[in-house]
Design an enzyme around this catalytic site. Structure first.
Site, PDB file in Angstrom:
ATOM      1  N   HIS A  18       0.838  -1.204   0.000  1.00 51.90           N
ATOM      2  CA  HIS A  18       0.000   0.000   0.000  1.00 51.90           C
ATOM      3  C   HIS A  18       0.874   1.256   0.000  1.00 51.90           C
ATOM      4  O   HIS A  18       0.625   2.202  -0.770  1.00 51.90           O
ATOM      5  CB  HIS A  18      -0.908  -0.011   1.238  1.00 51.90           C
ATOM      6  CG  HIS A  18      -1.722   1.232   1.412  1.00 51.90           C
ATOM      7  ND1 HIS A  18      -2.997   1.371   0.908  1.00 51.90           N
ATOM      8  CD2 HIS A  18      -1.433   2.413   2.016  1.00 51.90           C
ATOM      9  CE1 HIS A  18      -3.460   2.566   1.202  1.00 51.90           C
ATOM     10  NE2 HIS A  18      -2.527   3.215   1.878  1.00 51.90           N
ATOM     11  N   GLU A  19       1.904   1.276   0.861  1.00 51.06           N
ATOM     12  CA  GLU A  19       2.783   2.447   0.917  1.00 51.06           C
ATOM     13  C   GLU A  19       3.591   2.586  -0.377  1.00 51.06           C
ATOM     14  O   GLU A  19       3.803   3.704  -0.872  1.00 51.06           O
ATOM     15  CB  GLU A  19       3.712   2.349   2.127  1.00 51.06           C
ATOM     16  CG  GLU A  19       3.002   2.349   3.465  1.00 51.06           C
ATOM     17  CD  GLU A  19       2.110   3.566   3.666  1.00 51.06           C
ATOM     18  OE1 GLU A  19       2.450   4.657   3.176  1.00 51.06           O
ATOM     19  OE2 GLU A  19       1.053   3.420   4.317  1.00 51.06           O
ATOM     20  N   HIS A  25       1.526   4.371  -2.872  1.00 54.18           N
ATOM     21  CA  HIS A  25       1.549   5.833  -2.757  1.00 54.18           C
ATOM     22  C   HIS A  25       2.763   6.423  -3.477  1.00 54.18           C
ATOM     23  O   HIS A  25       2.660   7.450  -4.154  1.00 54.18           O
ATOM     24  CB  HIS A  25       1.576   6.252  -1.283  1.00 54.18           C
ATOM     25  CG  HIS A  25       0.258   6.172  -0.590  1.00 54.18           C
ATOM     26  ND1 HIS A  25      -0.870   6.807  -1.069  1.00 54.18           N
ATOM     27  CD2 HIS A  25      -0.122   5.544   0.556  1.00 54.18           C
ATOM     28  CE1 HIS A  25      -1.886   6.569  -0.246  1.00 54.18           C
ATOM     29  NE2 HIS A  25      -1.461   5.807   0.739  1.00 54.18           N
TER      30      HIS A  25
END
Length: 359
Positions: free
Chosen positions: A53-54, A57
């Site tokens: 998920h990071e 980003h």
């Protein structure tokens, strides 16, 4: 971790010595997770989902977009806690103000719901590409959802930067069912993950007390905070976070000798981390030990340069040592960066009194 979209990025992965639950992506490819969130994860697939998920980003350039918009919150990332940030409530900002602290160089983006949806989709894709079961991503979303209901104060900071909703969880479930059904029998690597965090799990009770104590500290419930910190230190006597939090609590209660002693203990445990040096510096200023204070802030500035408040405190220590010329230089450089607040007023008044500024 898989990084198909921006393979040239020099990604790095770090664990932050912090008790709150959060994870971060920084411009440039650095990914960080707190030890607080590691204890909430159940298996390696969930960790992969979190890191994915990071990475999403970063690969979708969300952090760069937030930087260009100026939507950045400062945080101490090599240390223990958020130092300032308007989105995080009055408690963080007030404590930061009283301690005269800013996080230098660590930038946290506050993402939109659209950013989160895109990072979720990428995170799920990366998790599967790395050979983990897609249910790891659903498990991550479920953990965040449940924690937000059962212990909202533990995850308040994460939701300030990563908006969570029931929709995100339901979307993850539907996406796995629709596109990754054949993947669901893959391993989540639970035993391997639990083995790797065995040392952390041994002090889980201390971390729980630190989380409770930090919430009390932010709400100025000092007696309760001190009780939690003392219990944490009984479980983990050399825990840097517990020592620093306890030092902060004592400082805010104007127990400067106790704060200094705890800060010195923290420095022995982790001499290369900056916060304990800052606390010992301001405690020494309060007890008028100006030479010791200056030495502490010199050390702090070496470890974490760029904090304008360090210029002020070094100037104040030099003023206490009656070195007006050097103090004036520090005050002048401080005022070039900060021109509001009590510290700025003090610096300006001294420059006027000493004849460096003509009114």
């Amino acid at each position: 971790a898989d990084r198909p979209h921006r393979p040239q990025m020099p990604f790095s992965f770090q664990v932050v010595n912090a008790t709150y639950v959060n994870a971060y992506a920084f411009p440039g490819g650095s990914i960080a997770v707190t030890r607080g969130i590691l204890l909430q994860l159940d298996n390696e697939a969930e960790l992969s989902a979190l890191l994915g998920h990071e990475l999403g980003h970063v690969n979708a350039r969300h952090t760069a977009q937030q930087m260009s918009k100026g939507m950045l919150t400062q945080a101490v990332i090599g240390g223990i806690s958020v130092a300032a940030g308007a989105t995080l409530g009055a408690g963080y900002g007030q404590m930061a103000s009283q301690l005269g602290m800013l996080g230098a160089g660590a930038l946290l983006a506050s993402y939109s719901r659209d950013n989160e949806r895109e990072a979720d989709a990428l995170g799920l894709e990366y998790t599967v590409r790395n050979g983990y079961g897609a249910d790891g991503f659903v498990g991550l979303m479920d953990m965040l959802r449940n924690l937000s209901k059962s212990k909202p104060s533990y995850i308040e900071l994460m939701f300030a930067t990563h908006p969570m909703s029931e929709e995100r969880y339901q979307t993850a479930v539907q996406e796995v069912q629709r596109n990754y059904g054949e993947n669901r029998n893959r391993s989540l690597y639970r035993e391997r993950y639990q083995d790797n965090i065995a040392g952390l799990r041994k002090i889980e009770g201390a971390i729980d007390d630190l989380q409770r104590g930090e919430a009390d500290l932010l709400n100025q419930r000092y007696t309760d905070a001190d009780r939690h910190f003392a219990r944490a230190l009984k479980i983990a006597p050399n825990d840097y976070v517990a020592l620093v939090m306890s030092a902060k609590s004592n400082y805010l209660q104007k127990k400067y000798a106790e704060a200094l002693s705890l800060a010195r203990s923290a420095q022995k445990v982790y001499p290369e981390e900056a916060q304990a040096w800052h606390i010992s510096g301001i405690a020494n200023i309060q007890t008028r030990k100006f030479e010791a204070a200056y030495a502490d802030f010199e050390r702090y500035d070496t470890l974490l340069p760029g904090n304008p408040h360090t210029l002020f405190f070094k100037g104040y220590a030099l003023e206490g040592m009656d070195n007006k010329e050097a103090a004036a230089d520090h005050y002048y450089r401080f005022l070039q960066q900060v021109n509001q607040g009590e510290e700025a007023r003090h610096a300006y008044q001294r420059l006027v009194e000493w004849g460096y500024i003509k009114q």
